[in-house]
Scaffold this active site. Structure first.
Site, PDB file in Angstrom:
ATOM      1  N   ASP A  25      -8.098  -4.408   8.121  1.00  0.00           N
ATOM      2  CA  ASP A  25      -6.890  -3.856   7.502  1.00  0.00           C
ATOM      3  C   ASP A  25      -5.852  -3.495   8.561  1.00  0.00           C
ATOM      4  O   ASP A  25      -6.196  -3.195   9.700  1.00  0.00           O
ATOM      5  CB  ASP A  25      -7.269  -2.616   6.657  1.00  0.00           C
ATOM      6  CG  ASP A  25      -6.173  -2.235   5.682  1.00  0.00           C
ATOM      7  OD1 ASP A  25      -5.304  -3.084   5.386  1.00  0.00           O
ATOM      8  OD2 ASP A  25      -6.179  -1.082   5.215  1.00  0.00           O
ATOM      9  N   HIS A  42      -0.598 -11.225   9.652  1.00  0.00           N
ATOM     10  CA  HIS A  42      -1.746 -11.995   9.168  1.00  0.00           C
ATOM     11  C   HIS A  42      -2.084 -13.111  10.149  1.00  0.00           C
ATOM     12  O   HIS A  42      -3.263 -13.368  10.427  1.00  0.00           O
ATOM     13  CB  HIS A  42      -1.466 -12.570   7.777  1.00  0.00           C
ATOM     14  CG  HIS A  42      -1.262 -11.525   6.723  1.00  0.00           C
ATOM     15  ND1 HIS A  42      -2.075 -10.415   6.625  1.00  0.00           N
ATOM     16  CD2 HIS A  42      -0.345 -11.410   5.722  1.00  0.00           C
ATOM     17  CE1 HIS A  42      -1.658  -9.664   5.603  1.00  0.00           C
ATOM     18  NE2 HIS A  42      -0.607 -10.248   5.049  1.00  0.00           N
ATOM     19  N   ARG A  76      -0.361  -8.619  -4.815  1.00  0.00           N
ATOM     20  CA  ARG A  76       0.709  -8.655  -3.803  1.00  0.00           C
ATOM     21  C   ARG A  76       1.783  -9.664  -4.182  1.00  0.00           C
ATOM     22  O   ARG A  76       1.555 -10.525  -5.026  1.00  0.00           O
ATOM     23  CB  ARG A  76       0.104  -9.035  -2.447  1.00  0.00           C
ATOM     24  CG  ARG A  76      -0.826  -7.958  -1.960  1.00  0.00           C
ATOM     25  CD  ARG A  76      -1.222  -8.174  -0.524  1.00  0.00           C
ATOM     26  NE  ARG A  76      -2.059  -7.062  -0.105  1.00  0.00           N
ATOM     27  CZ  ARG A  76      -2.309  -6.743   1.145  1.00  0.00           C
ATOM     28  NH1 ARG A  76      -1.802  -7.473   2.123  1.00  0.00           N
ATOM     29  NH2 ARG A  76      -3.068  -5.715   1.431  1.00  0.00           N
ATOM     30  N   LEU A 136     -25.337 -17.138  14.518  1.00  0.00           N
ATOM     31  CA  LEU A 136     -24.627 -16.040  13.845  1.00  0.00           C
ATOM     32  C   LEU A 136     -24.152 -16.570  12.499  1.00  0.00           C
ATOM     33  O   LEU A 136     -23.658 -17.697  12.427  1.00  0.00           O
ATOM     34  CB  LEU A 136     -23.415 -15.611  14.701  1.00  0.00           C
ATOM     35  CG  LEU A 136     -22.348 -14.731  14.044  1.00  0.00           C
ATOM     36  CD1 LEU A 136     -22.883 -13.326  13.789  1.00  0.00           C
ATOM     37  CD2 LEU A 136     -21.104 -14.627  14.940  1.00  0.00           C
TER      38      LEU A 136
HETATM   39  C1  IPE Z   1      -8.704  -4.262   1.752  1.00  0.00           C
HETATM   40  O1  IPE Z   1      -7.429  -4.025   2.264  1.00  0.00           O
HETATM   41  C2  IPE Z   1      -8.900  -5.722   1.531  1.00  0.00           C
HETATM   42  C3  IPE Z   1      -8.892  -6.552   2.721  1.00  0.00           C
HETATM   43  C4  IPE Z   1      -8.798  -6.190   3.960  1.00  0.00           C
HETATM   44  C5  IPE Z   1      -9.037  -7.954   2.464  1.00  0.00           C
HETATM   45  P1  IPE Z   1      -6.214  -3.572   1.330  1.00  0.00           P
HETATM   46  O2  IPE Z   1      -5.068  -3.336   2.244  1.00  0.00           O
HETATM   47  O3  IPE Z   1      -6.027  -4.542   0.237  1.00  0.00           O
HETATM   48  O4  IPE Z   1      -6.769  -2.205   0.720  1.00  0.00           O
HETATM   49  P2  IPE Z   1      -6.005  -1.004   0.003  1.00  0.00           P
HETATM   50  O5  IPE Z   1      -5.143  -1.589  -1.055  1.00  0.00           O
HETATM   51  O6  IPE Z   1      -5.189  -0.307   1.047  1.00  0.00           O
HETATM   52  O7  IPE Z   1      -7.104  -0.119  -0.508  1.00  0.00           O
HETATM   53  C1  IPE Z   2      -5.217  -6.647   5.714  1.00  0.00           C
HETATM   54  O1  IPE Z   2      -3.981  -6.194   6.163  1.00  0.00           O
HETATM   55  C2  IPE Z   2      -5.182  -8.092   5.284  1.00  0.00           C
HETATM   56  C3  IPE Z   2      -5.305  -8.314   3.839  1.00  0.00           C
HETATM   57  C4  IPE Z   2      -5.519  -7.406   2.937  1.00  0.00           C
HETATM   58  C5  IPE Z   2      -5.202  -9.686   3.398  1.00  0.00           C
HETATM   59  P1  IPE Z   2      -2.891  -5.646   5.159  1.00  0.00           P
HETATM   60  O2  IPE Z   2      -2.034  -6.785   4.732  1.00  0.00           O
HETATM   61  O3  IPE Z   2      -3.509  -4.877   4.062  1.00  0.00           O
HETATM   62  O4  IPE Z   2      -2.064  -4.715   6.114  1.00  0.00           O
HETATM   63  P2  IPE Z   2      -1.473  -3.280   5.764  1.00  0.00           P
HETATM   64  O5  IPE Z   2      -2.605  -2.440   5.238  1.00  0.00           O
HETATM   65  O6  IPE Z   2      -0.406  -3.487   4.735  1.00  0.00           O
HETATM   66  O7  IPE Z   2      -0.948  -2.782   7.063  1.00  0.00           O
HETATM   67 MG    MG Z   3      -3.969  -2.921   3.817  1.00  0.00          MG
END
Ligand code: IPE
Ligand code: IPE
Ligand code: MG
Length: 252
Positions: A25, A42, A76, A136
């Site tokens: 995240d 990303h 999203r 792995l």
């Molecule tokens: C969790 O991250 C899912 C992934 C990393 C794929 P999110 O950014 O979607 O989680 P929330 O919405 O903050 O809980």
């Molecule tokens: C995690 O990073 C990747 C996915 C959930 C696909 P985020 O896109 O949730 O990044 P933040 O949490 O908005 O910074």
């Molecule tokens: Mg996130």
């Protein structure tokens, strides 16, 4: 193969976690902090995946599970979702040969039916190609949700034993999408949030949880080692007392 369950038998533990599961995240915030579009985060996140895979293989971790796209991430904006899908395709195109050369087995779990047929085929090919590798196992959780996983396991379990009742935990667990792996020893969430976000709900029952503020694109080998060091300082009791653990250690 049936894996042992942390609630049925006390699992063997070792200094290096056998299975690490990560919620990657903070990609969006990493980019925003740099005045870049979220998708740049990303893209950078894919590089962090590559380095985490290599580092885990070097450290003797046997299973690395990465949450790449949750069942709730469809909420999203459409263009962010489509960039994520494209990144997934290019990462598969670029990395699978290298993973195979490094004896890494790739698995992708989640409700894949919602993906492009082309992407589904790429996934199936990558899994087939790397199926016999044993250094792995890297699992990518894509359109994955812990509740989805439990529900699809219930469906399969009931279909296998119609009209039965009194099911056991083992009967359910063998239908979970990661039944091939032991339960995670170490859970890592980057990006500062302290929640599970519908990741491996069943399997995290006795997993050690580690949260770090580091954004996923910045999660390097040093950050991984800090998480493993924290893990090594934990006392995994699985319901027992500390004194019992000391006794068990003396006896072994
Ligand atoms: C969790 O991250 C899912 C992934 C990393 C794929 P999110 O950014 O979607 O989680 P929330 O919405 O903050 O809980
Ligand atoms: C995690 O990073 C990747 C996915 C959930 C696909 P985020 O896109 O949730 O990044 P933040 O949490 O908005 O910074
Ligand atoms: Mg996130």
């Amino acid at each position: 193969m049936m894996q042992t369950s942390s609630t049925q038998t006390i699992p063997k533990t070792s200094a290096v976690p056998c299975h690490i599961a990560i919620i990657m995240d903070g990609n969006g915030r990493w980019a925003t902090k740099r005045f870049l579009p979220r998708v740049a985060g990303h893209a950078k996140g894919v590089e962090a995946v590559r380095s985490a895979v290599e580092a885990c293989a070097e450290r003797g971790v046997e299973y690395l599970t990465l949450f790449a796209f949750s069942s709730e991430n469809w909420r999203r904006p459409e263009d962010e979702v489509s960039v994520l899908m494209r990144l997934f395709v290019t990462a598969l195109e670029r990395e699978v040969t290298k993973m195979h050369a490094n004896s890494i087995r790739l698995k992708v779990v989640g409700d894949l039916s919602r993906f492009d047929v082309k992407l589904q085929e790429m996934i199936a090919n990558a899994e087939r190609k790397t199926a016999n590798n044993n250094r792995l196992t890297v699992t990518i959780c894509a359109n994955y949700g812990g509740r989805w996983d439990i529900m699809q396991a219930i469906d399969k379990m009931v279909a296998a034993h119609p009209a039965s009742t009194g099911f056991t935990e083992e009967q359910l667990a063998q239908h979970l999408s990661m039944a091939y792996a032991p339960e995670p020893d170490l859970f890592i969430r980057t990006g500062g949030e302290e929640r599970i976000s519908n990741f491996l709900l069943w399997q995290l029952a006795y997993t050690e949880l580690y949260f770090t503020d580091t954004y996923w694109p910045d999660f390097d080998n040093e950050a991984l080692d800090a998480a493993i060091t924290s893990y090594q300082q934990r006392e995994r009791r699985f319901g027992r007392t500390s004194a019992q653990l000391v006794e068990a250690k003396k006896a072994s």
